[in-house]
Design a protein around this motif. Structure first.
Motif, PDB file in Angstrom:
ATOM      1  N   ILE A  76       0.838  -1.195   0.000  1.00 29.07           N
ATOM      2  CA  ILE A  76       0.000   0.000   0.000  1.00 29.07           C
ATOM      3  C   ILE A  76       0.876   1.249   0.000  1.00 29.07           C
ATOM      4  N   LEU A  77       1.971   1.219   0.747  1.00 29.28           N
ATOM      5  CA  LEU A  77       2.859   2.378   0.789  1.00 29.28           C
ATOM      6  C   LEU A  77       3.582   2.603  -0.541  1.00 29.28           C
ATOM      7  N   GLN A  78       3.573   1.601  -1.412  1.00 29.18           N
ATOM      8  CA  GLN A  78       4.117   1.761  -2.767  1.00 29.18           C
ATOM      9  C   GLN A  78       3.045   2.276  -3.727  1.00 29.18           C
ATOM     10  N   GLY A  79       1.846   2.512  -3.192  1.00 33.72           N
ATOM     11  CA  GLY A  79       0.757   3.033  -4.008  1.00 33.72           C
ATOM     12  C   GLY A  79      -0.211   1.995  -4.531  1.00 33.72           C
ATOM     13  N   LYS A  80      -0.073   0.755  -4.101  1.00 38.89           N
ATOM     14  CA  LYS A  80      -0.968  -0.315  -4.550  1.00 38.89           C
ATOM     15  C   LYS A  80      -2.201  -0.377  -3.634  1.00 38.89           C
ATOM     16  N   MET A  81      -3.178  -1.164  -4.038  1.00 38.31           N
ATOM     17  CA  MET A  81      -4.427  -1.278  -3.266  1.00 38.31           C
ATOM     18  C   MET A  81      -4.313  -2.214  -2.064  1.00 38.31           C
ATOM     19  N   ASP A  82      -3.263  -3.059  -2.050  1.00 38.06           N
ATOM     20  CA  ASP A  82      -3.073  -4.013  -0.962  1.00 38.06           C
ATOM     21  C   ASP A  82      -1.587  -4.317  -0.809  1.00 38.06           C
TER      22      ASP A  82
END
Length: 90
Positions: A76-82
């Motif tokens: 998530i911190l990389q910009g993904k949804m999970d």
């Protein structure tokens, strides 16, 4: 081990997936559970290494006779949804 990852699906916010029985699994967290992140203290994806290390510790504690290769696929911190972690028995 397959049963363990099937049971993970019963936990709120967690998804377990068997990719190759007895050998390769995915563990996905549908939301970030880290208080440091949720409270805004840390926003760098480097924090997710903590989760990867936690999975290493947990897997080796549960199955002492086995070795694992744990890879953070994305977070998530990389910009993904999970947050998705690949677990391979080696």
């Amino acid at each position: 081990m397959d049963f363990f990852f099937q049971l993970a699906n019963d936990l709120p916010g967690v998804k377990g997936e068997i990719v190759e029985k007895g050998r390769v699994y995915y563990l996905t967290f549908l939301e970030c559970t880290c208080d440091l992140c949720k409270k805004g203290y840390v926003t760098t994806p480097l924090l997710c290494e903590c989760s990867r290390q936690s999975v290493i510790y947990s897997m080796q504690s549960l199955w002492k006779e086995r070795n694992f290769n744990i890879t953070l696929c994305h977070s998530i911190l990389q910009g993904k949804m999970d947050c998705k972690i690949r677990i391979e028995v080696i």
